[in-house]
Write an enzyme that holds these catalytic residues in place. Sequence first.
Site, PDB file in Angstrom:
ATOM      1  N   HIS A 516      48.317  13.978  43.388  1.00  0.00           N
ATOM      2  CA  HIS A 516      49.541  13.260  43.070  1.00  0.00           C
ATOM      3  C   HIS A 516      49.268  12.295  41.923  1.00  0.00           C
ATOM      4  O   HIS A 516      49.572  11.123  42.009  1.00  0.00           O
ATOM      5  CB  HIS A 516      50.052  12.476  44.286  1.00  0.00           C
TER       6      HIS A 516
HETATM    7  C1  LIG Z   1      46.627  21.016  47.749  1.00  0.00           C
HETATM    8  C2  LIG Z   1      47.857  20.343  47.232  1.00  0.00           C
HETATM    9  C3  LIG Z   1      48.826  19.892  48.130  1.00  0.00           C
HETATM   10  C4  LIG Z   1      49.977  19.272  47.665  1.00  0.00           C
HETATM   11  N1  LIG Z   1      50.907  18.890  48.580  1.00  0.00           N
HETATM   12  C5  LIG Z   1      52.026  18.274  48.174  1.00  0.00           C
HETATM   13  C6  LIG Z   1      53.006  17.872  49.122  1.00  0.00           C
HETATM   14  O1  LIG Z   1      52.867  18.104  50.316  1.00  0.00           O
HETATM   15  N2  LIG Z   1      54.106  17.236  48.668  1.00  0.00           N
HETATM   16  C7  LIG Z   1      54.301  16.977  47.351  1.00  0.00           C
HETATM   17  O2  LIG Z   1      55.323  16.390  47.016  1.00  0.00           O
HETATM   18  N3  LIG Z   1      53.399  17.383  46.426  1.00  0.00           N
HETATM   19  C8  LIG Z   1      52.264  18.015  46.810  1.00  0.00           C
HETATM   20  N4  LIG Z   1      51.349  18.427  45.884  1.00  0.00           N
HETATM   21  C9  LIG Z   1      51.641  18.188  44.462  1.00  0.00           C
HETATM   22  C10 LIG Z   1      52.510  19.293  43.875  1.00  0.00           C
HETATM   23  O3  LIG Z   1      51.861  20.525  43.977  1.00  0.00           O
HETATM   24  C11 LIG Z   1      52.801  18.962  42.421  1.00  0.00           C
HETATM   25  O4  LIG Z   1      53.487  17.718  42.363  1.00  0.00           O
HETATM   26  C12 LIG Z   1      53.677  19.996  41.733  1.00  0.00           C
HETATM   27  O5  LIG Z   1      53.155  21.293  41.832  1.00  0.00           O
HETATM   28  C13 LIG Z   1      53.810  19.577  40.278  1.00  0.00           C
HETATM   29  O6  LIG Z   1      54.500  20.527  39.525  1.00  0.00           O
HETATM   30  P1  LIG Z   1      54.087  20.798  38.016  1.00  0.00           P
HETATM   31  O7  LIG Z   1      54.984  21.841  37.501  1.00  0.00           O
HETATM   32  O8  LIG Z   1      54.015  19.498  37.314  1.00  0.00           O
HETATM   33  O9  LIG Z   1      52.588  21.326  38.113  1.00  0.00           O
HETATM   34  P2  LIG Z   1      52.072  22.726  38.708  1.00  0.00           P
HETATM   35  O10 LIG Z   1      52.963  23.185  39.803  1.00  0.00           O
HETATM   36  O11 LIG Z   1      50.643  22.568  39.030  1.00  0.00           O
HETATM   37  O12 LIG Z   1      52.213  23.737  37.504  1.00  0.00           O
HETATM   38  C14 LIG Z   1      51.558  23.540  36.266  1.00  0.00           C
HETATM   39  C15 LIG Z   1      51.254  24.898  35.656  1.00  0.00           C
HETATM   40  O13 LIG Z   1      50.931  24.750  34.291  1.00  0.00           O
HETATM   41  C16 LIG Z   1      49.839  25.592  33.983  1.00  0.00           C
HETATM   42  N5  LIG Z   1      49.154  25.061  32.795  1.00  0.00           N
HETATM   43  C17 LIG Z   1      48.417  23.931  32.730  1.00  0.00           C
HETATM   44  N6  LIG Z   1      47.930  23.765  31.481  1.00  0.00           N
HETATM   45  C18 LIG Z   1      48.365  24.806  30.742  1.00  0.00           C
HETATM   46  C19 LIG Z   1      48.196  25.171  29.373  1.00  0.00           C
HETATM   47  N7  LIG Z   1      47.494  24.417  28.533  1.00  0.00           N
HETATM   48  N8  LIG Z   1      48.787  26.317  28.940  1.00  0.00           N
HETATM   49  C20 LIG Z   1      49.512  27.102  29.805  1.00  0.00           C
HETATM   50  N9  LIG Z   1      49.692  26.776  31.103  1.00  0.00           N
HETATM   51  C21 LIG Z   1      49.139  25.633  31.572  1.00  0.00           C
HETATM   52  C22 LIG Z   1      48.993  25.541  35.212  1.00  0.00           C
HETATM   53  O14 LIG Z   1      48.092  26.638  35.272  1.00  0.00           O
HETATM   54  C23 LIG Z   1      50.050  25.572  36.306  1.00  0.00           C
HETATM   55  O15 LIG Z   1      50.379  26.882  36.689  1.00  0.00           O
HETATM   56  C24 LIG Z   1      50.180  19.063  46.295  1.00  0.00           C
HETATM   57  C25 LIG Z   1      49.214  19.502  45.385  1.00  0.00           C
HETATM   58  C26 LIG Z   1      48.069  20.140  45.836  1.00  0.00           C
HETATM   59  C27 LIG Z   1      47.056  20.603  44.854  1.00  0.00           C
END
Ligand SMILES: Cc1cc2nc3c(=O)[nH]c(=O)nc-3n(C[C@H](O)[C@H](O)[C@H](O)COP(=O)(O)OP(=O)(O)OC[C@H]3O[C@@H](n4cnc5c(N)ncnc54)[C@H](O)[C@@H]3O)c2cc1C
Lengths: 589, 239
Positions: A516
Site C-alpha cells: 500500500h
Molecule cells: C498481496 C497483496 C494484497 C493486497 N491486498 C489488498 C487489499 O486487501 N485491499 C486493497 O485495497 N489493496 C490491496 N492490495 C493493493 C492493491 O493490489 C493495489 O492497490 C492495486 O492493485 C493498485 O492498482 P494499480 O493499477 O495501481 O497497480 P497494479 O494492479 O499492480 O497494476 C500495475 C500494472 O502495471 C504494470 N507495469 C508496471 N510497470 C510497467 C512498465 N514500466 N511498463 C508496462 N507495464 C508496467 C505491472 O506489471 C502491473 O501489471 C494488495 C496488494 C498485494 C500485493
Amino acid sequence: MSNITNDEVDVVVVGLGWTGSLMSIELAQAGLKVRALERGEDRNNADFTYPKPADQYAYGVRNKIMVTPKDGALTVRHSMRDTALPTRQWGAFVPGTGVGGSGLHWTGVLIRPTPTDIKLKTYADQAYTRGQLEEGMQIGDYPFTWEEIEPYLDKFDKICGLSGNTGNLQGRIIEGGDPFEGPRSSPFPLPALKDTLNNTMFADAARKLGYHPFPNPSANVSQAWKNPYGNQIAPCNYCGYCSKYPCLNYSKASPQTAVLDSLKRMENFSYRTNANVLRVDLHADGKTAKGVTYADAQGNEVFQPAKIVVLAGFQFVNVRLMLLSGIGKPYDPLTGKGTIGRNYAFLSVGGNTLFFKDKQFNPFATAGATGQMFNDISPGNFDGPSLGVIGGAKIHSSQATGTPIGTALPAGTPEWGQGWKESMNDWYGHSMKISISTGCMSYREHYVDLDPTYKDPWGQPLLRITFDWRQNELKLQQYLRGIVRDITKELGPDSFSESFLSMDSHWDITKYVSTHNVGGAIMGDSPETSALNRYLQSWDVHNVFVPGGNAFPQNFQANPTALIGALTLFSAQAIKEQYLKNPGPLVQA
Amino acid sequence: MLLSKQTSRRKFLLSSLIALPALGVTMKGLSAAVAAEMIAPSLEAYTPTFFSPAEWTFIMSACDRLIPGEGRGPGALETNVPIFIDQQLASDLGSEIYLEGPFDVNAPATLGYQLPFLPQQIYRKSIAAIEAWCQDTHRQRFALLDPAAQDDVLKKVQAGEVNFTAYGEDILTSKPFFSELLNHTRQGYLADPIYGGNKGMKAWIAIGFPGARASYLEWVAQHNVQYPLGPVSLSGDRG
Ligand SMILES: Cc1cc2nc3c(=O)[nH]c(=O)nc-3n(C[C@H](O)[C@H](O)[C@H](O)COP(=O)(O)OP(=O)(O)OC[C@H]3O[C@@H](n4cnc5c(N)ncnc54)[C@H](O)[C@@H]3O)c2cc1C
Ligand code: SF4
C-alpha cells in the site's frame, strides 16, 4: 535490436492492473482506440484452475507471480544523510507484474476512507493547536468533496461485487455496519462473507468494550454477482489461498474477473504483453506527450504514438516514469520546491497473536478478506488531539490464510529442534490475531527520486525511497497497543505475543507489511504542491493522466484500492466528458 | 503404520552406513533420531544434484538436528527435507535477487539482504567453512559429531560465532547461512510434496493442515469443530 514505431492510438495505457483495466474499459466504451502495454506475461483465469494456486511455496514464499527484485527493485534509505541500498529481495511490500497486476492476487479488503480522511488537512487545522503536530508534517486535503467522489466509490463497489454490511445509507446509521463510514448512496451490493471463529470472538469482545465492529468489506464475493460491465463473479468457496494467490474459483474481483472479459471483446481495445515502458516521449515544447517508448521481449525499442497517455503502472512505477520522462519538476526536500516525488508514505501494522489450547480455528477454511474490524480509532472519532497524534487505525481480527509455512508459535518456542516441531503440532490452528493497520502521514523529508547509483536491467536508474517512522506514527502504535491489550484480556487466551513498533524503531524492509505504497505524484489544488489536479491530470503535461496510490497526499487507515478505483473512474469520466471536447488543462492553475 | 516401516528404516540406515566409509565416515556420528526416523528409502536412493557427497552428509545431519525425529511428529529426514533443499538449490532459487553492485555488507539489518551471493554460493562457502571449523575444533566432520555437539555447532552458526574469516571468507558470516538453512528446512517440511519434501504429507497430517483441498464453503461456519479430513496434495495424493 531495432527501432519500431507502432500505429497511433487515441490512448496508451501503461500497465494492465486495476487502474489500467478500469481506464481502458471506460475510455474504450467512449469509442476511443485504446492500447494497454503490460511489462509482464498474459494471464487468464484458465491459468489458475484448481489445484494450481493451492501452492504456498510457489505463490506465498517464492512470489511466483510478482515482479522479481532483479527486474523491479527500488532503493531504500532511512534519511537524506544515508546512502540508499537496493531491495535485493522483497520484504515490506511485493509489487505485481503481468496482466491483472497486483489486482490478480490482492486480498480483496475493499474499504473506503472516511469523509474526514479525505479532508485531513482541514480537520487538522480545526482540531489541533498550532505547533501541536510533528514538525515537517505536510498533509493535504483531497481536491474533491465526499459528495463528488462517492458515486465513483459506489461504482467501484459494484464492479467488485462488494460484500459486507451497510453502516450508513444516505445518512441513516444501520446496525451491523460501520457507523463511522461516510454516507453511501446505495447499500453494499452483496451480504457479508460468513464469519470464522476468530471473527465472532473478536467482534463480541470489541462490542463489550464499546467499539463498533463490522465484517471486513470484501471483494471476495459472498454470492454470485453480475457487475456493471456484464462480468460474472462466482461465490467464494473459502479456499484459504487468497492473499498473494490468484483465485481458483472466479470469486475474487480482479481485473480478470471484473473487467478484462468484457474489455477483451472490444475491437477498439488491444494490449501487448512483455512491453516494458521505458519513458513517456514529450513534444519539443514539453507541454504534451506524443506517446511512450517500450522495450519488447526481443529487446527492440518500440515507439507507441498516442494522443493521451495514462500511467497505470502502480504508485512507484508511475512516479519513476514521470521522473525519467521529465514530466513536472522533481521535488527537492531542502527547498520544498518541485512536486514529483513529494509526500511518499507507507503504513504500519502490528498486533497480538492469541493462543488457545482448546479452540480449533481451522485457519485454512477462510477467504482472503475474512475478518471483523472497527473504525472507532479513525481521525475525528477518537481523541487524537489530546494524544498529540493524527491519523488512525483499523483494528481487526482477520484470518487471511491458514497456510502453514510461517505459522506463529507461542513466545519462548525454540526456533528449531524438537521443541519447534512439537510446538507446530500443538499450536497450528490454535491461534488468532488481533491486528492494527495504521495510516501514515507525509513529511517534508519523506520522498522518492531517482537513485544516483543503481540501475535496472534496461539501464535506467532505480527509484529511491527516503522514508522512516516518525514520532507521530510510533506514538499511535503505542496507543493502539493498549487497546489491543484490552481486547486480548477480554478474550483470555492461554498466552499471547505482542508485536508493535517501539519508539526507536526504524522502517524494516524485510518484514511484509502491505503493498500500500502511496504518494510521490499527489493530487491537489495547486501545482506548487501537487503533481496532479483533481482529475489525475498532470499539471505540467496535460495529456498525461496518472491513476494510482501515487495520488494520495498521505495514507489513511483503510486499504487503498477502493479510493484508487474511484479516483480512476472519476478521472475517466472527466476525460470522456471534458477533455475529449477540449484537450487542455481541466483545472486552471 | 509407522511400525510397519521399521524394517525399511533399518535397511536404509544400514545401507547408508555401508556407503559412508567410502567418504571416510563411520557409524558413530548418526543420531539416535536418524536411526529411529529414517524411514524413507527414497532419501537413501537419492543422488543429490546440487550437493557433493561430502556436503550431503552435512545437510542430512544438520536437517536431522533442525527438525529431529525425536518426540511427536515426523522429522526432517523422514519427510525428505534434504531432497527439497537439494532440488531448490539445483533449480532457479536466487535467480530473482537483484545482484548489481556496489554492495554494502555492513548495512543495518532493516535494509535487508545485501550480500553479493546467490544462495547456492552461500551454502557452498558456509558448509566448507563449518566443516573446516569442526575439524579444527573437534577434529571431526560435522556428521560424525554426537547430536549434542552438533546442536552446539548449529547454535554457534546461528549466533554468528563460527568465524568464517579464518577460512578465507571476508564477507560471508555464519548467520545468514543459518537463517537460509532454517528457512529452507521449514519450507521443505511444510511445502507441498511436489517439491521433494513433506514426504507422504506427514508434516501436514501431524499439524492438521488439509493441504490443497481449497474448498471449505460448508466448513467455514462450523466453529470450533475439528476438520475431519486428511490432506490432499497438488498431485492428487490423499493422506
Ligand atoms: C498481496 C497483496 C494484497 C493486497 N491486498 C489488498 C487489499 O486487501 N485491499 C486493497 O485495497 N489493496 C490491496 N492490495 C493493493 C492493491 O493490489 C493495489 O492497490 C492495486 O492493485 C493498485 O492498482 P494499480 O493499477 O495501481 O497497480 P497494479 O494492479 O499492480 O497494476 C500495475 C500494472 O502495471 C504494470 N507495469 C508496471 N510497470 C510497467 C512498465 N514500466 N511498463 C508496462 N507495464 C508496467 C505491472 O506489471 C502491473 O501489471 C494488495 C496488494 C498485494 C500485493
Ligand atoms: S478465498 Fe475465495 S476469493 Fe479468495 S481465492 Fe479462494 S475462492 Fe477465490
